[in-house]
Design a protein around this motif. Sequence first.
Motif, mmCIF file in Angstrom:
data_model
loop_
_atom_site.group_PDB
_atom_site.id
_atom_site.type_symbol
_atom_site.label_atom_id
_atom_site.label_comp_id
_atom_site.label_asym_id
_atom_site.label_seq_id
_atom_site.Cartn_x
_atom_site.Cartn_y
_atom_site.Cartn_z
ATOM 1 N N SER A 75 15.449 27.785 54.393
ATOM 2 C CA SER A 75 16.594 27.048 53.853
ATOM 3 C C SER A 75 16.441 25.547 54.026
ATOM 4 C CB SER A 75 17.901 27.528 54.498
ATOM 5 O OG SER A 75 17.947 27.175 55.865
ATOM 6 N N LEU A 76 15.487 25.108 54.836
ATOM 7 C CA LEU A 76 15.238 23.672 55.000
ATOM 8 C C LEU A 76 14.425 23.102 53.844
ATOM 9 C CD1 LEU A 76 14.537 23.490 58.836
ATOM 10 C CD2 LEU A 76 16.644 22.929 57.608
ATOM 11 N N HIS A 77 13.848 23.963 53.027
ATOM 12 C CA HIS A 77 13.150 23.476 51.832
ATOM 13 C C HIS A 77 14.218 23.155 50.789
ATOM 14 C CE1 HIS A 77 10.465 23.041 48.478
ATOM 15 N NE2 HIS A 77 9.415 23.226 49.274
ATOM 16 N N PRO A 78 14.252 21.916 50.297
ATOM 17 C CA PRO A 78 15.326 21.541 49.370
ATOM 18 C C PRO A 78 15.280 22.277 48.036
ATOM 19 C CG PRO A 78 13.690 19.796 49.530
ATOM 20 C CD PRO A 78 13.335 20.822 50.564
ATOM 21 N N GLU A 79 14.169 22.940 47.732
ATOM 22 C CA GLU A 79 14.049 23.641 46.459
ATOM 23 C C GLU A 79 13.929 25.151 46.627
ATOM 24 O OE1 GLU A 79 12.149 21.249 43.224
ATOM 25 O OE2 GLU A 79 10.989 20.514 44.946
ATOM 26 N N LEU A 80 14.528 25.678 47.688
ATOM 27 C CA LEU A 80 14.477 27.123 47.917
ATOM 28 C C LEU A 80 15.042 27.887 46.729
ATOM 29 C CD1 LEU A 80 13.929 29.622 49.641
ATOM 30 C CD2 LEU A 80 16.184 29.273 50.695
ATOM 31 N N GLU A 81 16.155 27.416 46.171
ATOM 32 C CA GLU A 81 16.756 28.114 45.040
ATOM 33 C C GLU A 81 15.780 28.155 43.865
ATOM 34 O OE1 GLU A 81 20.168 26.147 47.323
ATOM 35 O OE2 GLU A 81 18.133 25.639 46.776
ATOM 36 N N ARG A 82 15.098 27.066 43.608
ATOM 37 C CA ARG A 82 14.110 27.015 42.524
ATOM 38 C C ARG A 82 12.951 27.972 42.825
ATOM 39 N NH1 ARG A 82 12.300 26.815 37.847
ATOM 40 N NH2 ARG A 82 10.592 25.455 37.297
ATOM 41 N N MET A 83 12.532 28.027 44.083
ATOM 42 C CA MET A 83 11.449 28.930 44.477
ATOM 43 C C MET A 83 11.849 30.378 44.228
ATOM 44 S SD MET A 83 10.129 27.033 47.946
ATOM 45 C CE MET A 83 8.413 27.584 47.988
ATOM 46 N N MET A 84 13.095 30.715 44.537
ATOM 47 C CA MET A 84 13.567 32.082 44.293
ATOM 48 C C MET A 84 13.580 32.381 42.796
ATOM 49 S SD MET A 84 16.634 32.376 47.088
ATOM 50 C CE MET A 84 17.265 33.852 46.314
ATOM 51 N N GLY A 85 14.033 31.425 42.000
ATOM 52 C CA GLY A 85 14.056 31.611 40.548
ATOM 53 C C GLY A 85 12.668 31.805 39.976
ATOM 54 N N LEU A 86 11.699 31.042 40.468
ATOM 55 C CA LEU A 86 10.314 31.205 40.009
ATOM 56 C C LEU A 86 9.767 32.572 40.412
ATOM 57 C CD1 LEU A 86 8.941 27.637 40.746
ATOM 58 C CD2 LEU A 86 9.202 28.696 38.482
ATOM 59 N N ALA A 87 10.115 33.030 41.606
ATOM 60 C CA ALA A 87 9.674 34.363 42.040
ATOM 61 C C ALA A 87 10.235 35.422 41.102
ATOM 62 C CB ALA A 87 10.105 34.624 43.480
ATOM 63 N N GLN A 88 11.491 35.267 40.703
ATOM 64 C CA GLN A 88 12.075 36.210 39.744
ATOM 65 C C GLN A 88 11.297 36.176 38.427
ATOM 66 O OE1 GLN A 88 16.027 34.530 39.698
ATOM 67 N NE2 GLN A 88 16.868 36.312 40.742
ATOM 68 N N ASP A 89 10.981 34.976 37.949
ATOM 69 C CA ASP A 89 10.294 34.833 36.666
ATOM 70 C C ASP A 89 8.905 35.461 36.679
ATOM 71 O OD1 ASP A 89 12.509 33.403 35.808
ATOM 72 O OD2 ASP A 89 11.542 31.436 36.066
ATOM 73 N N TYR A 90 8.159 35.236 37.753
ATOM 74 C CA TYR A 90 6.765 35.681 37.790
ATOM 75 C C TYR A 90 6.572 37.078 38.380
ATOM 76 C CZ TYR A 90 5.027 31.045 36.527
ATOM 77 O OH TYR A 90 4.737 29.875 35.861
ATOM 78 N N LEU A 91 7.451 37.489 39.273
ATOM 79 C CA LEU A 91 7.178 38.719 40.029
ATOM 80 C C LEU A 91 8.112 39.886 39.710
ATOM 81 C CD1 LEU A 91 6.352 37.137 43.510
ATOM 82 C CD2 LEU A 91 4.775 37.807 41.678
ATOM 83 N N LEU A 92 9.018 39.708 38.769
ATOM 84 C CA LEU A 92 9.880 40.819 38.378
ATOM 85 C C LEU A 92 9.004 41.986 37.922
ATOM 86 C CD1 LEU A 92 12.782 41.820 37.927
ATOM 87 C CD2 LEU A 92 12.590 40.996 35.574
ATOM 88 N N GLY A 93 9.221 43.145 38.493
ATOM 89 C CA GLY A 93 8.403 44.312 38.187
ATOM 90 C C GLY A 93 7.146 44.404 39.046
ATOM 91 N N ARG A 94 6.891 43.364 39.844
ATOM 92 C CA ARG A 94 5.703 43.346 40.713
ATOM 93 C C ARG A 94 6.062 43.370 42.196
ATOM 94 N NH1 ARG A 94 4.360 39.993 36.382
ATOM 95 N NH2 ARG A 94 2.498 40.716 35.281
ATOM 96 N N VAL A 95 7.334 43.148 42.500
ATOM 97 C CA VAL A 95 7.830 43.266 43.874
ATOM 98 C C VAL A 95 9.111 44.082 43.837
ATOM 99 C CG1 VAL A 95 6.822 41.089 44.698
ATOM 100 C CG2 VAL A 95 9.159 41.103 43.841
#
Length: 187
Positions: A75-95
Amino acid sequence: MDLSLDHFGVLQIEPTDTCNLSCSMCAPHHEGWEQVHRVPKGRMDLALYERILRGLAEDDCRFDHLIFQWLGDPSLHPELERMMGLAQDYLLGRVGYLRVDTNAIVLTPARMSRLVEVYRRQPELPLLLVFTLDALSPETYLRVKGQDALGRVRRHVRHLLRERARLAGEVRLNVELQFVVQDGNAH
């Protein structure tokens, strides 16, 4: 008998190896290390993170889940929300799901709501938020975590639980309260 595996292990991403606590069980922060594994502490670059995810997707790598955490608090990373969104975009169906382990100190109600909104973009990828409490009283929290923040953490977690109740039926937002037994809190 089919023993094939759909997912292999856990993908662990460390958005930052910095922490705002000095927990007695965590040497890098309790002892004030300036670097970990001979590398100065810092934050993961978002472009590097996206290249990693893109490569994993291109190679169709699969994992049980993605956990944001290791030695620091994500949560100390200021772009955690963006990181989560990118994980959804790239890893949906893979995690199978996304997991964020945090002490919740800087996850204000506004930020918790932003995390929930990012999650709601693709609710078919479940989210598990693990809150590391490690204490039941403010005095014990101060002793084992090095900061008087238990009241703030409780307010933040309660806000998230209210948000989850409000969105019941729309999302599969899972919450875990973690308590690591150690000297100073085992009582």
